[in-house]
Scaffold this active site. Structure first.
Site, PDB file in Angstrom:
ATOM      1  N   GLY A   1       0.827  -1.204   0.000  1.00 14.23           N
ATOM      2  CA  GLY A   1       0.000   0.000   0.000  1.00 14.23           C
ATOM      3  C   GLY A   1       0.859   1.251   0.000  1.00 14.23           C
ATOM      4  O   GLY A   1       2.006   1.230   0.425  1.00 14.23           O
TER       5      GLY A   1
ATOM      6  N   ASP B   1      -1.087   1.867   9.038  1.00 17.93           N
ATOM      7  CA  ASP B   1      -1.637   1.187  10.215  1.00 17.93           C
ATOM      8  C   ASP B   1      -0.701   1.225  11.408  1.00 17.93           C
ATOM      9  O   ASP B   1      -1.113   0.904  12.523  1.00 17.93           O
ATOM     10  CB  ASP B   1      -1.957  -0.274   9.888  1.00 17.93           C
ATOM     11  CG  ASP B   1      -3.094  -0.420   8.889  1.00 17.93           C
ATOM     12  OD1 ASP B   1      -3.843   0.553   8.720  1.00 17.93           O
ATOM     13  OD2 ASP B   1      -3.218  -1.490   8.283  1.00 17.93           O
TER      14      ASP B   1
ATOM     15  N   MET C   1      -9.168   2.668   9.277  1.00 15.35           N
ATOM     16  CA  MET C   1      -8.392   1.518   8.827  1.00 15.35           C
ATOM     17  C   MET C   1      -7.671   0.857   9.991  1.00 15.35           C
ATOM     18  O   MET C   1      -7.463   1.458  11.040  1.00 15.35           O
ATOM     19  CB  MET C   1      -7.416   1.925   7.734  1.00 15.35           C
ATOM     20  CG  MET C   1      -8.081   2.208   6.402  1.00 15.35           C
ATOM     21  SD  MET C   1      -6.896   2.575   5.093  1.00 15.35           S
ATOM     22  CE  MET C   1      -7.986   2.594   3.664  1.00 15.35           C
TER      23      MET C   1
ATOM     24  N   GLN D   1      -7.941   8.355   4.304  1.00 11.15           N
ATOM     25  CA  GLN D   1      -6.884   8.280   5.315  1.00 11.15           C
ATOM     26  C   GLN D   1      -5.499   8.159   4.684  1.00 11.15           C
ATOM     27  O   GLN D   1      -4.499   8.543   5.282  1.00 11.15           O
ATOM     28  CB  GLN D   1      -7.120   7.082   6.234  1.00 11.15           C
ATOM     29  CG  GLN D   1      -8.388   7.202   7.049  1.00 11.15           C
ATOM     30  CD  GLN D   1      -8.876   5.852   7.552  1.00 11.15           C
ATOM     31  OE1 GLN D   1      -8.430   5.384   8.586  1.00 11.15           O
ATOM     32  NE2 GLN D   1      -9.781   5.225   6.821  1.00 11.15           N
TER      33      GLN D   1
ATOM     34  N   ARG E   1      18.510  30.942  27.007  1.00 11.95           N
ATOM     35  CA  ARG E   1      17.244  30.208  27.161  1.00 11.95           C
ATOM     36  C   ARG E   1      17.169  29.025  26.188  1.00 11.95           C
ATOM     37  O   ARG E   1      16.257  28.924  25.374  1.00 11.95           O
ATOM     38  CB  ARG E   1      16.061  31.149  26.929  1.00 11.95           C
ATOM     39  CG  ARG E   1      15.951  32.243  27.982  1.00 11.95           C
ATOM     40  CD  ARG E   1      15.118  33.415  27.516  1.00 11.95           C
ATOM     41  NE  ARG E   1      13.884  32.991  26.894  1.00 11.95           N
ATOM     42  CZ  ARG E   1      12.736  32.729  27.546  1.00 11.95           C
ATOM     43  NH1 ARG E   1      12.695  32.822  28.851  1.00 11.95           N
ATOM     44  NH2 ARG E   1      11.665  32.376  26.884  1.00 11.95           N
TER      45      ARG E   1
END
EC number: 2.7.1.11
Length: 830
Positions: free
Chosen positions: A23, A218, A260, A353, A801
């Site tokens: 994929g 995933d 998914m 997605q 800083r």
């Protein structure tokens, strides 16, 4: 990364090929781009394989057309023999990027028809960072799964002289790569016996070097915290949930959202945490109640009872109950509608997605992994295993590929066997922590979790410094933790000024419900420190009976904790546990490698720079000098340069001088001289706002404009406070939840231990609150560590800083290496 060097195998340059398989996922193009550039910088020849393993099996049935030498100006002729310049382009880059690879009507005969293994140069991967998917194509190849297919692939690699292969894909793709390597000796032996290759080719290709990068939305590969594309997919999901939330609240609706994740629930779980969902279903930990419908309805009914107007349930596509029966979104909808009477809708996000341009981290992660992959290939021997390049917290790692794949498969087998405890144990520890965090911060209203009255605490929560994405998510988590354990969360509004003005109020479970996706600071924040009136601050601690104190903010919050800890010897009210959670876009808190808000800021910078690059590219020969925030810390500028492909970056740590500017101007001139006429690229230069007091953004822009002459123009853009705003990124939200939970656990543990001491000792002894109880939560490499604030000071440059030694400073060099500056400046000086 070292400067360019010649890497040879048996007398000729090593040839590295990269392919994407399985994929697609956002960030793959960044990986390919980096491997090509890193390979060239290391003195290798670089190739891409179109259409994944299928392209490897098909090989090249037609020869590459001759590529005429690009027209160069007379000023650039002296560079013609340089190796870097020779590897600039090979004529196929635009065909790949614009999807014209299989067109056959090019007047010059340039086509990729019948060609799948293609040599590429530096400029052939130009502009790939912001592109989603994979421009070289991907496919699931049935042919490569057969011995005959792998034999054809081996032949095609030998014919093209490929020595090493980098595979970007999921566990199936990486397993195939390791099988290919294991069979390699027998494959080339068969080819020699058949007469398909010569003895010389056989001798040269005795061993195949392989490395893997995990591309999977995933995030289902074990032994790595993140896979390429997972965070971008989470961005798409959270954008959808944020949009759905508004309509859900308006109509008091319930939404069931399918995401998914067939075998891994990471997307569903992290979306649940980042989106403030009410319930999630994941494969690794199905609901244990029988029937599970009762558990879900009880949780949601509890949320509705306290006044919540919306309900979000997230279902992973591979979700199932304890008996392995699939849980379908339509069935969940029917349960909510029929049993609770909720107006319920279903949204299946599907392939949205996968789409869209990569988020900042999915540009940087594959870049760092790609550099490591090239190094792993160059260092590989016949005895070393095939490596998978992963990441643990903030450390790029090499993991034996088979070991990672084996553990990944073991999780799926454990789920199939209904051994869910084993499945959870095989996931990385952060997964289990995240699940517990979800239960505490999003679900739990269970009174059984609450501590006895004598163990309940009053915990102050304050924001200090500038606003940063994730502050509100951390506060929401802290409040939910307090309420679930019976503690009282006391919000201090408007920082220490607000504390002195008695602007202190308890927060409720519902009050913070929608804070997860809110940017800025809901409590209000400023840079006022306790030393404005340390005695009065102590009296307010005593007045509100704080048992613990939680500071969220940047360097100011760190400094505030230093002052409070030092004040313990004079003010007993400060002898309580205190913890600082770093939250600042500048990422300048010492020791820790990440602060909340820095990822959100990077994404804002990337989005702005993508727009600026479009403008610069449309004008062809324009350089944009982009000014970023960051104070005297160059983190945002440096990491932004990596994520946007900027060619130059200026930081306070390195500074700017005339010699540096002279080299940079010469680099830009040379680079534009080498561009194809009429196709020059717009380029970005990033400058931190305090990189120099003399060479300001305006001065540098004018210098470049003057020196660029007819070669290039120059413009400036100051991003300013837009880098502090925007909706927090999913990474900042998830990290806020995880770190806030650890902070609250620390405060609870230390406060209860202090409470166990005799009352007189608590009032009079500093020892009851040792230095370790005033701490900063830090991310160090692959670990999360509580560090006493007095130890943090040893690593801090208090005047500027920032950290004394920052892990990311070397990435300025990497950004300029990948931008071409290092090679061209070195060539000019030679």
């Amino acid at each position: 990364m070292a400067p360019p060097a010649a890497n040879t195998q048996g007398g000729h340059k090593m040839r590295i090929a990269v392919l994407t398989s399985g994929g697609d996922s956002a960030g793959m193009n960044s990986a390919v781009r980096t491997i090509v550039k890193a390979g060239i910088l290391k003195g290798c020849e670089t190739y891409v394989v179109r259409e994944g393993y299928e392209g490897l099996v098909r090989g090249n049935s037609t020869p590459a057309p001759a590529t005429p030498a690009p027209a160069r100006s007379t000023e650039a002729e002296h560079l013609a023999d340089d190796a870097f310049v020779h590897n600039l382009r090979f004529g196929d880059g635009e065909l790949l990027r614009h999807g014209e690879g299989d067109a056959s009507d090019d007047p010059d005969g340039h086509t990729l028809k019948g060609r799948y293994i293609i040599r590429v140069g530096w400029d052939d991967v130009r502009g790939w960072l912001a592109e989603g998917g994979t421009l070289i194509g991907t496919a699931r190849s049935a042919a490569f799964r057969t011995p005959e297919g792998r034999l054809s692939a081996a032949l095609n690699m030998v014919k093209e002289g490929i020595d090493a292969l980098c595979v970007c894909g999921g566990d199936g793709s990486l397993t195939g790569a390791d099988v290919f390597r294991a069979e390699w000796s027998s494959l080339i032996k068969q080819l020699l016996e058949k007469g398909s290759i010569t003895k010389e080719q056989f001798d040269h290709h005795q061993h195949l070097k392989i490395v893997g990068l995990v591309g999977s939305i995933d995030n289902d590969m074990s032994m790595t915290d993140l896979t390429i594309g997972a965070l971008t997919a989470l961005h798409r999901i959270c954008e959808a949930i944020d949009n759905i939330n508004s309509t859900a609240i308006s109509h008091s609706r319930a939404f069931v959202i399918e995401v998914m994740g067939r075998h891994c629930g990471w997307l569903a779980l992290m979306a649940g945490i980042s989106g403030g969902a009410d319930f999630v279903f994941i494969p690794e930990r199905p609901p244990m109640a029988d029937p599970w419908e009762d558990e879900m309805c009880e949780v949601i009914q509890g949320h509705r009872a306290v006044g919540k107007r919306k309900t979000i349930v997230i279902v992973a596509e591979g979700a199932h109950d304890a008996s392995m029966k699939p849980i379908a979104v339509d069935y969940v909808k029917s349960v909510l509608s029929e049993r609770l009477g909720l107006d319920t809708r279903v949204t299946t996000l599907g392939h949205t997605q996968r789409g869209g341009k990569p988020c900042a981290f999915d540009r940087i992660l594959p870049m760092l992994q790609g550099v490591e992959a090239v190094d792993a290939l160059l260092e590989a021997t016949p005895e070393t295993p095939s490596y998978m390049i992963g990441i643990q917290e903030n450390k790029i790692t090499r993991i034996p590929l088979l070991e990672a794949v084996k553990q990944t498969h073991a999780i799926a087998k454990a789920v199939e066997a209904k051994d869910y405890e084993k499945a959870m144990s095989l996931r990385d520890p952060e997964f289990a922590e995240s699940l517990e965090s979800f239960y505490t911060s999003s679900i739990s209203l269970d009174s059984k979790r609450r501590l006895p009255e004598d163990k309940r605490l009053r915990i102050g929560i304050i924001h200090v410094g500038a606003p940063a994405g994730g502050m509100n998510a951390a506060t929401r988590t802290a409040v939910r933790y307090c309420i679930s354990h019976g503690h009282t969360p006391l919000a201090v509004y408007n920082g220490f000024k607000g504390l002195l003005d008695d602007n202190v109020q308890p927060l409720s479970w519902l009050r913070v419900d929608s804070w997860m996706a809110r940017g800025g600071s809901e409590l209000g924040t400023n840079r006022t420190l306790p030393d404005v009136d340390i005695g009065s601050v102590a009296s307010k601690f005593q007045q509100y009976h704080f048992d613990a104190f939680f500071l969220i903010g940047g360097f100011e919050a760190f400094t505030a904790l230093v002052q409070l800890e030092q004040g313990r010897q004079y003010y007993p009210a400060f002898r309580i546990p205190m913890v600082h959670l770093p939250a600042t876009i500048s990422n300048n808190v010492p020791v820790t490698e990440f602060s909340l808000g820095s990822d959100t800021s990077l994404n804002s910078l990337v989005n702005a720079c993508d727009v600026l690059r479009q403008s610069a590219s449309a004008s062809r020969n324009r350089v944009f000098v982009v000014e970023t925030q960051g104070g005297k810390c160059g983190y945002i500028a440096t990491m932004g340069a990596l994520a946007t492909g900027a060619v130059l970056v200026y930081t306070p740590e390195v500074g700017i001088n005339l010699d540096l500017l002279r080299d940079d101007v010469q680099f830009l001139k040379t680079r534009y001289l080498l561009d194809v006429k009429g196709r020059a690229e717009g380029r970005l230069v990033l400058r931190n706002e305090q990189a120099s007091n003399i060479f300001t953004t305006d001065v540098i822009t004018k210098i470049l404009k003057e020196e660029g002459g007819s070669l290039f123009d120059s413009r400036s853009a100051s991003l300013g406070h837009i880098l502090q705003g925007d909706v927090p990124s999913p990474l900042d939200r998830a990290r806020a939840v995880r770190l806030s939970m650890k902070c609250m656990s620390f405060l609870e543990r230390e406060a209860l231990a202090a409470r166990a001491a005799p009352a007189l000792q608590r009032r009079t002894s500093v020892a009851v609150s040792p230095k370790s109880t005033a701490a900063v939560i830090t991310i160090q490499g692959s670990n999360v560590v509580m560090v006493p604030v007095h130890e943090m000071q040893e690593h801090a440059d208090m005047n500027n800083r920032r950290n004394l030694n920052s892990w990311w400073e070397g990435y300025k060099e990497l950004a300029e290496l990948l931008g071409g500056r290092t090679a061209l400046v070195a060539q000019k000086k030679c």
